[in-house]
Design a protein around this motif. Structure first.
Motif, PDB file in Angstrom:
ATOM      1  N   MET A  91       0.838  -1.196   0.000  1.00 27.28           N
ATOM      2  CA  MET A  91       0.000   0.000   0.000  1.00 27.28           C
ATOM      3  C   MET A  91       0.876   1.251   0.000  1.00 27.28           C
ATOM      4  N   GLU A  92       0.246   2.390  -0.304  1.00 25.87           N
ATOM      5  CA  GLU A  92       1.012   3.639  -0.395  1.00 25.87           C
ATOM      6  C   GLU A  92       0.231   4.792   0.217  1.00 25.87           C
ATOM      7  N   ARG A  93       0.973   5.680   0.857  1.00 22.16           N
ATOM      8  CA  ARG A  93       0.405   6.932   1.365  1.00 22.16           C
ATOM      9  C   ARG A  93       1.182   8.080   0.755  1.00 22.16           C
ATOM     10  N   THR A  94       0.511   9.214   0.557  1.00 21.47           N
ATOM     11  CA  THR A  94       1.137  10.376  -0.068  1.00 21.47           C
ATOM     12  C   THR A  94       1.062  11.576   0.872  1.00 21.47           C
ATOM     13  N   VAL A  95       2.198  12.275   1.011  1.00 20.34           N
ATOM     14  CA  VAL A  95       2.260  13.474   1.852  1.00 20.34           C
ATOM     15  C   VAL A  95       2.707  14.644   0.980  1.00 20.34           C
ATOM     16  N   ALA A  96       1.878  15.669   0.902  1.00 19.48           N
ATOM     17  CA  ALA A  96       2.208  16.846   0.092  1.00 19.48           C
ATOM     18  C   ALA A  96       3.264  17.687   0.812  1.00 19.48           C
ATOM     19  N   VAL A  97       4.158  18.305   0.027  1.00 28.49           N
ATOM     20  CA  VAL A  97       5.238  19.121   0.575  1.00 28.49           C
ATOM     21  C   VAL A  97       5.201  20.488  -0.093  1.00 28.49           C
ATOM     22  N   ASP A  98       5.255  21.557   0.711  1.00 27.31           N
ATOM     23  CA  ASP A  98       5.187  22.914   0.170  1.00 27.31           C
ATOM     24  C   ASP A  98       6.516  23.366  -0.421  1.00 27.31           C
ATOM     25  N   ARG A  99       7.639  22.992   0.223  1.00 22.99           N
ATOM     26  CA  ARG A  99       8.944  23.476  -0.239  1.00 22.99           C
ATOM     27  C   ARG A  99       9.922  22.318  -0.415  1.00 22.99           C
ATOM     28  N   LYS A 110      14.074   2.162   8.002  1.00 19.24           N
ATOM     29  CA  LYS A 110      14.441   0.985   8.792  1.00 19.24           C
ATOM     30  C   LYS A 110      13.494   0.783   9.969  1.00 19.24           C
ATOM     31  N   GLU A 111      13.156   1.858  10.662  1.00 18.30           N
ATOM     32  CA  GLU A 111      12.315   1.758  11.849  1.00 18.30           C
ATOM     33  C   GLU A 111      10.895   1.310  11.515  1.00 18.30           C
ATOM     34  N   TYR A 112      10.378   1.729  10.353  1.00  9.47           N
ATOM     35  CA  TYR A 112       8.997   1.405   9.990  1.00  9.47           C
ATOM     36  C   TYR A 112       8.881   0.353   8.889  1.00  9.47           C
ATOM     37  N   SER A 113      10.024  -0.105   8.374  1.00  9.18           N
ATOM     38  CA  SER A 113      10.017  -1.089   7.270  1.00  9.18           C
ATOM     39  C   SER A 113       9.193  -0.576   6.092  1.00  9.18           C
ATOM     40  N   VAL A 114       9.468   0.661   5.678  1.00  7.86           N
ATOM     41  CA  VAL A 114       8.771   1.281   4.548  1.00  7.86           C
ATOM     42  C   VAL A 114       9.803   1.832   3.574  1.00  7.86           C
ATOM     43  N   THR A 115       9.308   2.273   2.424  1.00  9.41           N
ATOM     44  CA  THR A 115      10.143   2.967   1.447  1.00  9.41           C
ATOM     45  C   THR A 115       9.546   4.345   1.201  1.00  9.41           C
ATOM     46  N   ARG A 161       8.618  12.515  -5.222  1.00 13.18           N
ATOM     47  CA  ARG A 161       8.169  12.597  -6.609  1.00 13.18           C
ATOM     48  C   ARG A 161       7.092  13.671  -6.737  1.00 13.18           C
ATOM     49  N   ASP A 162       7.318  14.622  -7.659  1.00  9.25           N
ATOM     50  CA  ASP A 162       6.326  15.665  -7.960  1.00  9.25           C
ATOM     51  C   ASP A 162       5.898  16.438  -6.704  1.00  9.25           C
ATOM     52  N   ALA A 163       6.891  16.905  -5.932  1.00 13.27           N
ATOM     53  CA  ALA A 163       6.640  17.694  -4.721  1.00 13.27           C
ATOM     54  C   ALA A 163       5.767  16.945  -3.720  1.00 13.27           C
ATOM     55  N   GLU A 164       5.876  15.631  -3.745  1.00 17.02           N
ATOM     56  CA  GLU A 164       5.159  14.795  -2.805  1.00 17.02           C
ATOM     57  C   GLU A 164       6.089  13.698  -2.286  1.00 17.02           C
ATOM     58  N   LEU A 165       5.820  13.251  -1.080  1.00 15.10           N
ATOM     59  CA  LEU A 165       6.541  12.103  -0.541  1.00 15.10           C
ATOM     60  C   LEU A 165       5.604  10.898  -0.581  1.00 15.10           C
ATOM     61  N   HIS A 166       6.091   9.842  -1.194  1.00 10.60           N
ATOM     62  CA  HIS A 166       5.290   8.615  -1.330  1.00 10.60           C
ATOM     63  C   HIS A 166       5.867   7.556  -0.407  1.00 10.60           C
ATOM     64  N   ILE A 167       5.013   7.066   0.514  1.00 10.26           N
ATOM     65  CA  ILE A 167       5.436   6.088   1.507  1.00 10.26           C
ATOM     66  C   ILE A 167       4.755   4.758   1.192  1.00 10.26           C
ATOM     67  N   THR A 168       5.538   3.741   0.932  1.00 10.63           N
ATOM     68  CA  THR A 168       4.983   2.424   0.603  1.00 10.63           C
ATOM     69  C   THR A 168       5.446   1.394   1.629  1.00 10.63           C
ATOM     70  N   ASN A 207       2.329  -0.411   9.160  1.00 10.41           N
ATOM     71  CA  ASN A 207       3.490   0.463   9.333  1.00 10.41           C
ATOM     72  C   ASN A 207       3.288   1.854   8.739  1.00 10.41           C
ATOM     73  N   LEU A 208       2.354   1.939   7.800  1.00 10.89           N
ATOM     74  CA  LEU A 208       2.203   3.197   7.050  1.00 10.89           C
ATOM     75  C   LEU A 208       1.690   4.346   7.913  1.00 10.89           C
ATOM     76  N   VAL A 209       0.763   4.046   8.837  1.00 13.63           N
ATOM     77  CA  VAL A 209       0.161   5.119   9.645  1.00 13.63           C
ATOM     78  C   VAL A 209       1.229   5.825  10.481  1.00 13.63           C
ATOM     79  N   GLY A 210       2.050   5.033  11.174  1.00 16.15           N
ATOM     80  CA  GLY A 210       3.101   5.619  12.007  1.00 16.15           C
ATOM     81  C   GLY A 210       4.131   6.360  11.183  1.00 16.15           C
TER      82      GLY A 210
END
Length: 338
Positions: A1-9, A29-34, A38-45, A50-53
């Motif tokens: 699964m993937e979560r996206t976090v928008a970034v202003d700068r 390493k702590e959350y076992s995620v990647t 990309r495109d002023a966004e952070l993509h967490i997979t 693990n994704l919520v934390g």
């Protein structure tokens, strides 16, 4: 699964990722995620649990970065600990409020919630006890608060003192006069003052008598008015020394007492004045007792792990002691055979 976090700068992304992505590697390493940019966004997979934390930690770090905070390993690990303990709503409170500006123009700020509570207690109380492990900033923040009060002319003097407890070598056998014998014990206090004031300003105030750095024995018989007084390494005071120090308090003065009750260098038959003061003074009006934990350590991450390991070891050893049955008298073991 993937979560996206928008970034202003984009600058905030670079700050959060850290030099050579070292902060990013800790998060992954702590959350076992990647985490990818990309495109002023952070993509967490990663796995859903693990994704919520991970998302909360990333958002917290971005919030601090947007405020101009430098994100380092200590901040990353502390944010992760806050998220895991359900305190992510307190993240905006981190780094708020400058205690003092150093001689080089660097702002001194509390880095953990424990440090923030400690600084607040110093401001609001006449006597503050800061108890906790090495690396939690007890002494450094107290010196910063003292310099800030002196610059604001709230006090006329800064007095820093420590008990000169011999640990392995006797003062009488050390070379030099009395001052050179006790200077090694006071070195951490000198270092903090040099950082806040610079050597030249420090020496000027020292000559004028506005700053005093001396062993605890020099405090006897004095009344300290209009002063900011810091007693460092207080775990090595005797109960008599602690009472003597506390009763030096004069008008318009503040006292900060710092120490680590796990590092007592007193003989086994001597009671630590700090341990007794924690019990005696708890609940007394205008006295605050602040307790730091391993989570408040702001030195190298390994220091935090060392402290945690020792705490675990001591708990296990205490448990082993309690599990051993008490030895019965010889007469009881033999019985009453005739």
């Amino acid at each position: 699964m993937e979560r996206t976090v928008a970034v202003d700068r984009v600058e905030d992304i670079l700050n959060v990722f850290g030099s050579f992505d070292q902060n990013l590697h800790i998060l992954e390493k702590e959350y076992s995620v990647t985490v990818t940019d990309r495109d002023a966004e952070l993509h967490i997979t990663g796995e859903p649990e693990n994704l919520v934390g991970a998302e909360k930690a990333v958002q917290g770090l971005l919030r601090l970065a947007a405020r101009g905070e430098i994100i380092d390993e200590q901040k990353v690990r502390y944010i992760i600990e806050m998220v895991r303990s359900g305190r992510e709503d307190k993240i905006p409170d981190l780094g708020s409020g400058v205690v003092c500006i150093t001689a080089k123009g660097r702002p001194v700020k509390p880095k953990t919630l424990g440090q923030s509570a400690y600084v607040k207690a110093i401001r609001e109380h006449t006597v503050t006890l800061g108890i906790g492990p090495a690396g939690t900033g007890k002494t450094y923040l107290a010196v910063a608060a003292a310099v800030a009060a002196f610059r604001e002319k709230s006090v006329n003097r800064i007095i820093l003192t420590r008990p000169a407890v011999e640990a392995g070598e006797r003062l009488g056998f050390l070379p030099g006069d009395l001052q050179s014998k006790v200077d090694p014990y006071l070195r951490p206090l000198y270092d903090a003052l040099f950082d806040m004031l610079g050597p030249e300003t420090y020496n000027m105030y020292l000559e004028k008598g506005n700053i005093e750095v001396a062993p605890l024995a020099y405090m006897r018989g004095r009344t300290l008015d209009d002063s900011f007084i810091i007693l460092d390494e207080a775990q090595n005071t005797s109960r008599e020394q602690m009472k003597m120090f506390l009763t030096r308090l004069g008008f318009n003065s503040k006292m900060v007492i710092t120490g680590d009750v796990t590092q007592i260098d007193l003989p086994a038959d001597k009671v630590s004045g700090l341990k007794e003061a924690m019990r005696v003074l708890d609940g007394v009006e205008d006295i605050a007792v602040c307790r730091f934990t391993g989570a408040d350590v702001v030195r190298h991450a390994l220091v935090q792990r060392i402290i945690t390991a020792y705490e675990k070891y001591e708990k296990n050893r205490e448990g082993d002691r309690r599990s051993v049955p008490e030895a019965r008298p010889a007469s009881a073991r033999k019985g009453n055979k005739r």
